[in-house]
Design an enzyme around this catalytic site. Structure first.
Site, PDB file in Angstrom:
ATOM      1  N   GLY A   1       0.800  -1.235  -0.001  1.00 15.96           N
ATOM      2  CA  GLY A   1       0.011   0.050  -0.094  1.00 15.96           C
ATOM      3  C   GLY A   1       0.950   1.276   0.044  1.00 15.96           C
TER       4      GLY A   1
ATOM      5  N   ASP B   1       7.535   5.134  -3.802  1.00 10.17           N
ATOM      6  CA  ASP B   1       7.215   5.261  -2.281  1.00 10.17           C
ATOM      7  C   ASP B   1       8.545   5.537  -1.513  1.00 10.17           C
ATOM      8  OD1 ASP B   1       4.675   4.795  -2.964  1.00 10.17           O
ATOM      9  OD2 ASP B   1       4.738   2.639  -2.441  1.00 10.17           O
TER      10      ASP B   1
ATOM     11  N   SER C   1      12.297  -3.421   0.749  1.00 13.60           N
ATOM     12  CA  SER C   1      13.306  -2.879   0.043  1.00 13.60           C
ATOM     13  C   SER C   1      13.730  -1.435   0.716  1.00 13.60           C
ATOM     14  CB  SER C   1      12.734  -2.727  -1.346  1.00 13.60           C
ATOM     15  OG  SER C   1      12.006  -1.663  -1.552  1.00 13.60           O
TER      16      SER C   1
END
Length: 308
Positions: A41, A256, A295
């Site tokens: 998300g 992100d 990550s």
């Protein structure tokens, strides 16, 4: 140094990632080359990126009372995310995302079902006023209802909090939302969708950035993958190059990572260009690893790349 407070209004979904040579055609079944599930998300990824980058990261969302909700709480706890503004929703399940990752290019295609986070409302934003008001930066996206994102940006603006809108996934919105944005941070595809302009080159990105500013944003920051990021607006016009990496494993969480790192750097008082470099370093490390939240690099890793 005290950790700079960054609030993230967004969603959590469980990522269900499949690796294969290509997407199947309709009616076709193909063999995959890997599968992994984990926290995802955009909002959750960004709050974890911010926490690992050294921020006092605060999450504002809804999750269900289920296994995927347990996954969310575990992931946030592992990175010290403040969850005091996370609402447990007994009327809907926690969301999920299907992610296809090409084993040839590392590029991805994603389907997101927001689940409980689709119920995020302006009332939930109002309930989180203390969390937002005591933050330096509010970061939000379009995976939750647009009116909720807009309420968060408006509340942050009233309290003098720097606002960042990462307009993903790209949906057509009233220009009024841009007037609440200190920074709007689309990638080239999102910028093209939102402006109706072609965005493939640096020059085209500048034209699109000027359009976001015309619509009311103080600054437009368009990320251009391995080319870097272009900033235009009150902070001037700057092209900040990406960091060169040896091998791209997966790009799923790169945007992100960038936004989370960029938000932390701004919250710490770094200049916009310095904050973009920090975001580029965060993203540059993330693309060399599989997964989304897993990550996200640590502060030490980011600073080492910046120093190198």
């Amino acid at each position: 140094m005290a950790r700079a407070p960054v609030a993230v209004l967004g969603i959590f979904v469980a990522d269900l990632a499949f690796r294969a040579l290509r997407l199947p055609l309709m009616g076709e079944t193909i063999l995959g080359q890997g599968f992994k599930d984990g926290p995802g998300g955009k909002g959750s990824n960004q709050v974890i990126a911010a926490a690992r980058a050294g921020g006092d990261a605060r999450m504002i969302t809804r999750i269900g009372r289920d296994t995927f909700g347990d996954m969310a709480r575990k992931a946030w706890a592992a990175d010290g995310v403040d969850t005091s503004a996370v609402i447990i929703d007994d009327t809907a399940p926690t969301g999920a995302a299907f992610i296809f990752v090409s084993t040839e290019t590392g590029n991805n295609a994603i389907i997101v079902e927001s689940g409980a986070a689709a119920n995020l409302s302006p009332a939930d934003v109002a309930a989180a006023e203390r969390i937002i008001a005591t933050s330096k930066v509010l970061l939000t996206q379009f995976e939750q209802p647009v009116e909720t994102a807009m309420a968060g940006l408006a509340l942050a603006r009233r309290h003098g909090v720097t606002t960042i809108l990462n307009p993903a996934p790209a949906v057509q919105v009233d220009d009024a939302i841009y007037t609440l944005c200190d920074y709007v941070t689309p990638n080239e595809t999102e910028a093209a969708t939102l402006t109706g302009l072609k965005v493939e080159t640096e020059a085209e990105a500048l034209v699109a950035a000027k359009e976001f500013v015309r619509r009311g944003a103080k600054n437009a920051l368009i990320t251009l993958g391995d080319k870097g990021a272009l900033l235009h607006g009150e902070a001037g016009t700057h092209m900040v190059p990406a960091f060169k990496v040896a091998r791209v494993v997966e790009t799923t969480g790169a945007g992100d990572a960038f936004n989370g790192g960029f938000a932390v750097a701004l919250a710490e008082g770094q200049s916009p260009v310095e904050a973009i470099r920090f975001g580029c370093a965060t993203a540059g490390i993330s693309v060399q690893r599989p997964g989304t939240a897993p990550s996200m690099p640590t502060r030490a890793e980011i600073e080492a790349l910046l120093a190198g």
